[in-house]
Motif scaffolding. Structure first.
Motif, PDB file in Angstrom:
ATOM      1  N   GLN A 374      15.654  -1.234  -4.389  1.00  0.00           N
ATOM      2  CA  GLN A 374      14.353  -0.922  -4.994  1.00  0.00           C
ATOM      3  C   GLN A 374      13.873   0.488  -4.626  1.00  0.00           C
ATOM      4  O   GLN A 374      12.843   0.670  -3.987  1.00  0.00           O
ATOM      5  CB  GLN A 374      13.308  -1.973  -4.590  1.00  0.00           C
ATOM      6  N   LEU A 375      14.628   1.462  -5.051  1.00  0.00           N
ATOM      7  CA  LEU A 375      14.266   2.856  -4.822  1.00  0.00           C
ATOM      8  C   LEU A 375      12.954   3.183  -5.529  1.00  0.00           C
ATOM      9  O   LEU A 375      12.823   2.989  -6.729  1.00  0.00           O
ATOM     10  CB  LEU A 375      15.379   3.765  -5.333  1.00  0.00           C
ATOM     11  N   GLN A 376      11.988   3.669  -4.770  1.00  0.00           N
ATOM     12  CA  GLN A 376      10.659   3.948  -5.323  1.00  0.00           C
ATOM     13  C   GLN A 376      10.245   5.378  -4.986  1.00  0.00           C
ATOM     14  O   GLN A 376       9.584   5.631  -3.996  1.00  0.00           O
ATOM     15  CB  GLN A 376       9.628   2.963  -4.767  1.00  0.00           C
ATOM     16  N   LEU A 428       9.636   8.906  -0.908  1.00  0.00           N
ATOM     17  CA  LEU A 428      10.556   7.814  -1.240  1.00  0.00           C
ATOM     18  C   LEU A 428      10.298   6.609  -0.348  1.00  0.00           C
ATOM     19  O   LEU A 428      10.122   6.743   0.868  1.00  0.00           O
ATOM     20  CB  LEU A 428      12.018   8.258  -1.074  1.00  0.00           C
ATOM     21  N   LYS A 429      10.293   5.441  -0.992  1.00  0.00           N
ATOM     22  CA  LYS A 429      10.285   4.159  -0.305  1.00  0.00           C
ATOM     23  C   LYS A 429      11.416   3.315  -0.863  1.00  0.00           C
ATOM     24  O   LYS A 429      11.803   3.454  -2.018  1.00  0.00           O
ATOM     25  CB  LYS A 429       8.962   3.411  -0.529  1.00  0.00           C
ATOM     26  N   ASP A 430      11.956   2.432  -0.030  1.00  0.00           N
ATOM     27  CA  ASP A 430      12.908   1.426  -0.500  1.00  0.00           C
ATOM     28  C   ASP A 430      12.922   0.292   0.516  1.00  0.00           C
ATOM     29  O   ASP A 430      12.071   0.247   1.419  1.00  0.00           O
ATOM     30  CB  ASP A 430      14.306   2.017  -0.742  1.00  0.00           C
ATOM     31  N   LYS A 431      13.858  -0.605   0.386  1.00  0.00           N
ATOM     32  CA  LYS A 431      13.896  -1.759   1.286  1.00  0.00           C
ATOM     33  C   LYS A 431      14.139  -1.372   2.742  1.00  0.00           C
ATOM     34  O   LYS A 431      13.899  -2.173   3.651  1.00  0.00           O
ATOM     35  CB  LYS A 431      14.974  -2.736   0.820  1.00  0.00           C
ATOM     36  N   PHE A 432      14.619  -0.159   2.962  1.00  0.00           N
ATOM     37  CA  PHE A 432      14.856   0.292   4.334  1.00  0.00           C
ATOM     38  C   PHE A 432      13.629   0.946   4.957  1.00  0.00           C
ATOM     39  O   PHE A 432      13.672   1.363   6.106  1.00  0.00           O
ATOM     40  CB  PHE A 432      16.049   1.259   4.368  1.00  0.00           C
ATOM     41  N   MET A 437       7.601  12.102   3.074  1.00  0.00           N
ATOM     42  CA  MET A 437       7.769  13.270   2.197  1.00  0.00           C
ATOM     43  C   MET A 437       9.126  13.891   2.476  1.00  0.00           C
ATOM     44  O   MET A 437       9.354  14.447   3.543  1.00  0.00           O
ATOM     45  CB  MET A 437       6.632  14.268   2.434  1.00  0.00           C
ATOM     46  N   VAL A 438      10.024  13.802   1.509  1.00  0.00           N
ATOM     47  CA  VAL A 438      11.425  14.150   1.763  1.00  0.00           C
ATOM     48  C   VAL A 438      11.959  15.245   0.838  1.00  0.00           C
ATOM     49  O   VAL A 438      13.078  15.722   1.054  1.00  0.00           O
ATOM     50  CB  VAL A 438      12.329  12.913   1.629  1.00  0.00           C
TER      51      VAL A 438
END
Length: 559
Positions: A374-376, A428-432, A437-438
């Motif tokens: 779920q890349l957000q 970016l957010k994901d399940k990890f 800020m990247v």
């Protein structure tokens, strides 16, 4: 930043021809101008870094007031308003007075010196180009009698002694170094006789020296210094020639341990050469060896590390171990001008990266795996809330950085206000986890074409194809602006080889002489690029970008 010359001015004479200024000379030729010309130096609109050394007693008496102080600092404020080149103000308000004068109430001079400091830091909050050095605080360990020299003052109007000049130059050089180079990211620690006294494999848990008073307290204080750096976003790692179980037994069971196992982001505890192990750690964390600082009590191990990995900084420890905690706590190697909220999350973010790398390596279908997490991605504008992180990304990102542009905060702020630019931060957010800020992008528009002036991505989120999503976001926004063409460039550097094929593998084609002849509207944009490097272009409406199906979640907070 113009690295060819540095303008230096002072309220006193600085003996410019002396060898004492050598530490600063490595950053450019030193132009001291004329004695007492500091107002002209501040008001001259030249595009060079400026250093202003200010002794308050040269310019004000005890009866000075706030209005006089405001007038004194007005040229500085004007310089900062009109010029984004770095300015360092090093000041001293020391004056020989009786301590009785401040025993009950602050004397007028102390009030004036405090007001000066407050006003300087108020300016620093407004202007990212300003950097401050309180000489009284920085030189306190050396002592007034050693730093100041009345003989020099009465003979040549120079406030400082030889040692004072040398140390001032060294301190200014350390600030200049941080302006142009990022801080180190990883502190790598030995264990036996570094984190604790004794060899755990020989003396056992009860035999090591750690905690309490005496020598044990020294090792505990060293760990405290390491922990403080970790709280500011520095990654802690271990390299130890030891049995792994023995080391973790100390971490988990010894009551004197300050560091916990959870504080360690990476480790290599085995019997291999430490110079080899640190290479493995660098690969594991996705960082260059020049991001590491190695601390080991053994001179032989330090020399091996320097010989095998010269890019790694190996801290030289004195024979007197009582000096170790202060040395680690006060080193400039990890120091930053500010610690962002993103820095405070760094340890967890790199743990998330390690978990991601391990998971994708064991996945039979990387594409399905990336869809499952779920890349957000998200977009943030470049404003006061994100500017510090943007400046960090510009300074520190090397591996995925197309053009290696190194903008400072003032330059980025200027770019963000340009009507013909598209400037934004990527999150970016994901399940990890929340990676923060990247990414940073600056696209500059000229007529019907735009150039990717800056396009970079933090190494801790590589492997997710976020760069493809960023490029598509740029494509969509530029089409909204009526742009037809996108120009990109890859400028090779020492460590950004992984970005070399990004543009051609994402739909852009090399620019040839024929391309320019057939498309004259590209000429103005091409003038913004470096003469070195490989240039690419694409017609935005025909640009096909891969991997976009990985991103089913997104949010945006930018017009």
């Amino acid at each position: 930043m113009n690295k060819n010359s540095i303008r230096i001015c002072c309220s006193s004479f600085l003996i410019p021809s002396s060898v004492f200024w050598q530490p600063l000379g490595k950053y450019g030729s030193l132009d001291f101008g004329e004695y007492g010309d500091w107002p002209q130096a501040l008001m001259t609109p030249d595009k060079r870094p400026l250093i202003w050394i200010l002794f308050l007693s040269d310019l004000l008496n005890d009866d000075g007031d706030k209005e006089t102080l405001n007038a004194l600092l007005h040229p500085l404020a004007q310089r900062l308003k009109n010029n984004d080149e770095p300015v360092i103000v090093a000041w001293s308000s020391w004056k020989s007075t009786s301590p009785i004068q401040d025993a009950r109430v602050l004397s007028p001079w102390r009030c004036l010196s405090r007001e000066l400091e407050d006003k300087l830091y108020e300016l620093a909050t407004q202007y990212p180009a300003l950097h401050l050095l309180n000489l009284d605080q920085a030189l306190i360990k050396t002592g007034v009698a050693t730093i100041f020299d009345n003989r020099n003052y009465y003979a040549a109007r120079c406030r400082l002694s030889r040692q004072g000049l040398t140390q001032t130059a060294t301190l200014l050089a350390s600030i200049m170094e941080r302006i142009i180079s990022p801080a180190k990211k990883v502190l790598v620690l030995d264990c036996d006789n570094t984190l604790w006294g004794g060899v755990i494999g020989e003396v056992g848990l009860k035999g090591i020296v750690l905690g309490g008073d005496g020598t044990g307290k020294i090792y505990a204080q060293l760990q405290n210094a390491a922990l403080e750096w970790a709280r500011k976003g520095i990654l802690l790692a271990l390299i130890s020639k030891n049995n792994e179980d023995d080391v973790w037994q100390v971490f988990e069971q010894h009551p004197g341990m300050v560091l916990k196992r959870s504080d360690i982001i990476a480790y290599a505890i085995n019997w291999q050469e430490k110079a080899d192990n640190i290479i493995q750690l660098a690969e594991h964390l996705g960082l260059g060896l020049d991001s590491f600082v190695f601390v080991d009590d053994n001179p032989l191990e330090r020399e091996k590390m320097r010989s095998r990995n010269p890019k790694t900084t190996t801290l030289e420890l004195p024979d007197d171990i009582t000096r170790w905690p202060e040395l680690l706590a006060s080193t400039d190697l990890f120091a930053k001008f500010y610690v962002t909220a993103d820095d405070a999350k760094k340890n967890q973010q790199y743990r998330n990266r390690a978990e991601f790398v391990e998971a994708i390596q064991h996945s039979n279908n990387p594409t399905s795996f990336l869809k499952s997490i779920q890349l957000q991605p998200g977009i943030l504008p470049l404003d006061q809330g994100t500017l510090a992180r943007a400046e960090q990304l510009c300074a520190k990102t090397n591996q995925f950085n197309l053009r290696l542009q190194r903008y400072n905060g003032a330059e980025l702020e200027q770019l963000s206000t340009e009507s013909n630019s598209l400037t934004f931060i990527v999150t970016l957010k994901d399940k990890f986890g929340d990676h923060g800020m990247v990414g940073l992008s600056v696209a500059r528009v000229r007529g019907s074409a735009a150039v990717l002036d800056t396009f970079l991505l933090s190494c801790r989120v590589l492997g997710r194809h976020l760069e493809a999503w960023m490029l598509n976001y740029i494509r969509e926004r530029l089409l909204d602006k009526g742009c037809r063409w996108l120009i990109g460039q890859y400028c090779p550097g020492e460590r950004n080889q992984m970005a070399e094929n990004f543009l051609p593998s994402h739909g852009l084609v090399p620019i040839t002489e024929k391309t320019v002849l057939d498309t004259p509207e590209l000429l103005e944009v091409l003038s913004l690029l470096s003469p070195t490097g490989t240039q690419y272009c694409a017609e935005l409406s025909k640009l096909t970008i891969p991997y976009l199906d990985l991103f089913t979640y997104a949010d945006s907070n930018i017009d």
